[in-house]
Every structure is written in structure tokens, then in C-alpha cells.
Design an enzyme around this catalytic site. Structure first.
Site, mmCIF file in Angstrom:
data_model
loop_
_atom_site.group_PDB
_atom_site.id
_atom_site.type_symbol
_atom_site.label_atom_id
_atom_site.label_comp_id
_atom_site.label_asym_id
_atom_site.label_seq_id
_atom_site.Cartn_x
_atom_site.Cartn_y
_atom_site.Cartn_z
ATOM 1 N N SER A 298 -10.981 89.060 -36.266
ATOM 2 C CA SER A 298 -12.434 89.228 -36.319
ATOM 3 C C SER A 298 -13.142 87.985 -36.876
ATOM 4 O O SER A 298 -13.179 86.954 -36.226
ATOM 5 C CB SER A 298 -12.762 90.478 -37.142
ATOM 6 O OG SER A 298 -14.110 90.840 -37.007
ATOM 7 N N ASP A 309 -13.599 74.889 -30.888
ATOM 8 C CA ASP A 309 -14.436 74.527 -29.745
ATOM 9 C C ASP A 309 -15.318 73.322 -30.032
ATOM 10 O O ASP A 309 -15.576 72.509 -29.140
ATOM 11 C CB ASP A 309 -15.325 75.707 -29.345
ATOM 12 C CG ASP A 309 -14.573 76.750 -28.546
ATOM 13 O OD1 ASP A 309 -13.356 76.576 -28.351
ATOM 14 O OD2 ASP A 309 -15.196 77.743 -28.124
ATOM 15 N N LYS A 323 -9.213 90.453 -32.233
ATOM 16 C CA LYS A 323 -10.300 91.438 -32.332
ATOM 17 C C LYS A 323 -11.618 90.705 -32.098
ATOM 18 O O LYS A 323 -12.159 90.074 -32.994
ATOM 19 C CB LYS A 323 -10.325 92.136 -33.690
ATOM 20 C CG LYS A 323 -11.445 93.173 -33.792
ATOM 21 C CD LYS A 323 -11.513 93.776 -35.176
ATOM 22 C CE LYS A 323 -12.667 94.777 -35.267
ATOM 23 N NZ LYS A 323 -13.991 94.144 -35.104
#
Length: 456
Positions: A298, A309, A323
Site C-alpha cells: 500500500s 518512476d 496492494k
């Protein structure tokens, strides 16, 4: 209550929702194309089933209990994270975000109809008892967990500090289940801890995402900078089950100079949101490694995905939990609420990590490292009369590295990578400086030749 009467009331309850949807559809061109109808056949089937249970079940069950069971069944059938919350569940949710509760200290989920351990919390009774991420809890004090919700199992595992609970555990690699006795304790775990590993290289360990965790990481970075130049940072979110989403945005933002951290998308327009970092990287140019593993879920994956990224950190370890969903608390009464999965979150590049997880840039499995170097080998320093070297800091660093490698090979690899990045950058800078110096010398020599020609 007769079947006909129950069906009547179900229709009455459903009608305002349907009429409201039809009224809203008149205001939306897209919605006008969709016809909303009441599922009469399904409602009658529900009423028939409800009545059959009331009349035929071996024990007497009140209508209120049956309705709650039906609602709970609807939600648990959707996904592992949607749930029906009652008073005690509200308290549990509050405790998880505040960081203090009494129990075992484990983050749980469901697997194969049973309760599973997503991760044990650092410093908890669960860790002391030897429970591990991935363990399946088959029984709690002799009561099977099959079909239990996470909220129900929490009620059995919570209790006064100092009392014991016996868990029957199924573990991968073990042919038979085994019992583990865990003594409940007050779990008051700081979500963020930091320490200097070797000169200028810092570790920040985040065990879970509570309301103030992002601010605590920022404070840890400030404290590290006050003690001297920071050469590298390891952000450790291994076995971190997540928590407050806002804290993950703040944490990633501490290492980004503005820009997108994460965005969410769902069926409802209000589910579509973007979350951006505040301007100002707290450690500009300092290399960062984020450690993850299968227990990182999460909010941990939001941080790792954003820094990966955006090219701000190297992600190291093993694939994360996966998740990638967001739950919203929807009150349905003063004492009841739905915890409903309303959207999925995406990393800045548009990746959904739901059921996939974050794949590390550098895969390092947890392992026990055994050195083949003979530490008893005679060295120059062992010879009588050898000259001493005053490099105490380097010796201390080497001893610290040796200890880290024996205790935590993933942390050792992360530290080694950071040092390697700095060595490479330093070497590249020296080569650049030398090239500039050579060019300056060449220009001076040309000027001298021109001067000599003029003199002739």
C-alpha cells in the site's frame, strides 16, 4: 415477518436509491442513456433465502443479526479489503493510525478463506514469538479462522496486555501446522527510526504509515544533516503494511522537487485525484536506496513507485505485496460504516501495482552471508614493530560494515551500492576536472608559441 412483507420493505429501501439515481441521470447526458431498474427477482430470492434461514436454521437468529451477516457477506465477497465496520472496528481503525494498541502486533489479511499475516510489526510480541510474514493463522485459541473476517479475528487476538493467545500456524516449507503462544502487549511502536550506519550514510526505517510519519521522516533528514554532510540515504520500508496515504505522499515529497507522486482512479468522479509533492528536495543530489520486500504494501508501494518512476531512488530487495487499492469509510449509521474499495492508485508513469507489486531495480533476496575470508590471516599490523596508521574512522567503518553484512545482507548491499555510486561520481568528476586542466594547459602553450613567434 412474512416473505411478502420482507420483499415489500426491501423494495421500499431500494426505491429512494433508484429514484435518486434516476433524478441524477436527468442532469447528465451520459447517465440518461442508462436505464436503472430494481432487481425484483433477486430481491425476492433474497427474501426467500432470508425466510428459509429464519425458519429452518438449527439455532434461533434474530432478523438484525441476519441482516448484518448479509451485509458483511456482500462486502467480504467483493475483495479482501472491503469490510463492514462496527463500533470495535472503528476503534481498531483509530488505533492503527495513531500507533498505539494492545494485542499481538501483526497486520493481517485473508488467504484461501483463512487469516494470514501480511507482516509482523517491528518490536511487537508477534516478532518475539517468531511469527513471519506469509504465515497463515488456522486457529485462534482452538477456534478455526476459516470464513472469519479480519475484524472478527482481531477481536479474538486483541486483549489485555500480559495475557496469552495460542495460534495454530501454517507456514510454507512446514509439512504440519504448529502452535505458537503469543503474550499480548501494548504496541506503541514509533513509525520512524533513524541511525547513521557509517560516516555520512544514514538509514531511515519506517515500520508503518501513521498520520505524522511523513513529518517524522523530514525531521530525521534534518537531524542527519545537522550532524554533517549526508552522503547517502537508505529508506527501509520492508515489512511495512502501509497506513495513512497522506503520509506516503509527504514522505516521497521529502525526496522530490515537486511533481506527481501518485494518482487514483475509480468509478466515481470524486475518486479521481492527483497527489503532488511540495517543491524542494531535502537531499538534492544525494543517492537514495529504498528497500522493499513481500511485506511492503500500500503506502510503502506508493513511496517506492514514485521514487522509482521519477528516477530519484534505486529500489532494492524483493517484489512488494501488490496492494494498489484505496478504501473509503462510508458511514451508514451512527455506529456502522462500510470500508469500501473505491479506487486504484497509479504511480507517476501510470502503473497500477494492484496484485503485481513493485519490482525492484536490483533484486536481493534475504540470505545469511558467510565470509570465506580468513580473519585470522596475519597482516602487516600484526607484525612486531610495524608502523601504526591513524585511520581510526576507516577501521570503525569496516567493522560496522562487517557487522551489517552478518545481520542484514539486504541492508549491506544497499549501503555498498550507495558507496559505489559516490565512488563512481567522484571518479567521473576528477576525470572531468583533469580534462579541463589539460585543455587550459594546451591553450597556455599555444599562447606561448604565438608570443615566441611575435618575438622572433
Amino acid at each position: 415477518m412474512t416473505v411478502a412483507r420482507l420483499t415489500f420493505w426491501l423494495l421500499i429501501l431500494a426505491s429512494p436509491l433508484v429514484w435518486g439515481q434516476e433524478a441524477a441521470s436527468e442532469k447528465s447526458e451520459a447517465a440518461t442513456e442508462t436505464t436503472v431498474s430494481i432487481p425484483l427477482t433477486e430481491l425476492k430470492l433474497f427474501a426467500d433465502t432470508f425466510d428459509a434461514i429464519r425458519k429452518g436454521y438449527v439455532e434461533d437468529v434474530s432478523d438484525a443479526e441476519l441482516f448484518e451477516m448479509a451485509v458483511r457477506g456482500m462486502l467480504t465477497s467483493l475483495d479482501p479489503h472491503s469490510a463492514y465496520l462496527k463500533d470495535d472496528d472503528y476503534s481498531d481503525l483509530q488505533e492503527s493510525t495513531d500507533g498505539q494498541f494492545s494485542g499481538l502486533g501483526i497486520e493481517i489479511g485473508t488467504r484461501g478463506g483463512f487469516i494470514s499475516i501480511v507482516t509482523p510489526i517491528d518490536g511487537s510480541p508477534a516478532v518475539e514469538a517468531g511469527l513471519k510474514a506469509g504465515d497463515v493463522i488456522l486457529k485462534i485459541d482452538g477456534k478455526s479462522t476459516q470464513g472469519m473476517t479480519t475484524g472478527e479475528s482481531s477481536l479474538y487476538m486483541r486483549g489485555e496486555a500480559g495475557t496469552d493467545v495460542t495460534l495454530e500456524i501454517g507456514r510454507a516449507g512446514q509439512s504440519q501446522p504448529f502452535d505458537v503462544v503469543v503474550t499480548r502487549g501494548v504496541i506503541n511502536v514509533p513509525s520512524v527510526r533513524s541511525r547513521e550506519l557509517v560516516d555520512g550514510y544514514w538509514l531511515i526505517r519506517v515500520s508503518r504509515f501513521q498520520r505524522d510519519s511523513g513529518e517524522e521522516v523530514a525531521d530525521a533528514i534534518i537531524s542527519a544533516k545537522e550532524k554533517g554532510p549526508v552522503k547517502g540515504l537508505i529508506l527501509d520500508v520492508r515489512n511495512n503494511p502501509g497506513g495513512v496515504m497522506g503520509a506516503s505522499v509527504e514522505m516521497a515529497g521529502a525526496l522530490l522537487d515537486g511533481g506527481l507522486v501518485v494518482y487514483t482512479q475509480g468509478r466515481h468522479p470524486q475518486s479521481d485525484k492527483e497527489y503532488e509533492a511540495a517543491a524542494g528536495d531535502m537531499l538534492p543530489g544525494v543517492p537514495v536506496v529504498v528497500l522493499i520486500n513481500g511485506g511492503s504494501a500500500s503506502a510503502s508501494e506508493i513511496v517506492a513507485g514514485a521514487l522509482q518512476d521519477r528516477g530519484r531512488a534505486v529500489i532494492m530487495g524483493t517484489q512488494s505485496f501488490g496492494k494498489g487499492s484505496v478504501q473509503t469509510i462510508l458511514p451508514v449509521s451512527e455506529t456502522r460504516a462500510l470500508k469500501l474499495t473505491t479506487s486504484l492508485y497509479y504511480t507517476p508513469s501510470g502503473r497500477s501495482i494492484q496484485a503485481e507489486g513493485i519490482v525492484p531495480d536490483v533484486v536481493v533476496e534475504r540470505a545469511t552471508i558467510t565470509s570465506i575470508e580468513n580473519n585470522r590471516r596475519i597482516r602487516e599490523a600484526d607484525l612486531r614493530g610495524s608502523l601504526e596508521n591513524s585511520g581510526e574512522t576507516e577501521t570503525q567503518d569496516n567493522e560496522a560494515l562487517l557487522q551489517i553484512s552478518s545481520e542484514d545482507n539486504q541492508l549491506y548491499e544497499a549501503l555498498t551500492l550507495l558507496k559505489g555510486i559516490n565512488v563512481y561520481q567522484s571518479s567521473t568528476q576528477r576525470l572531468t576536472d583533469n580534462d579541463l586542466t589539460d585543455n587550459d594547459l594546451t591553450d597556455n602553450e599555444k599562447n606561448n608559441e604565438i608570443q615566441n613567434t611575435n618575438d622572433d
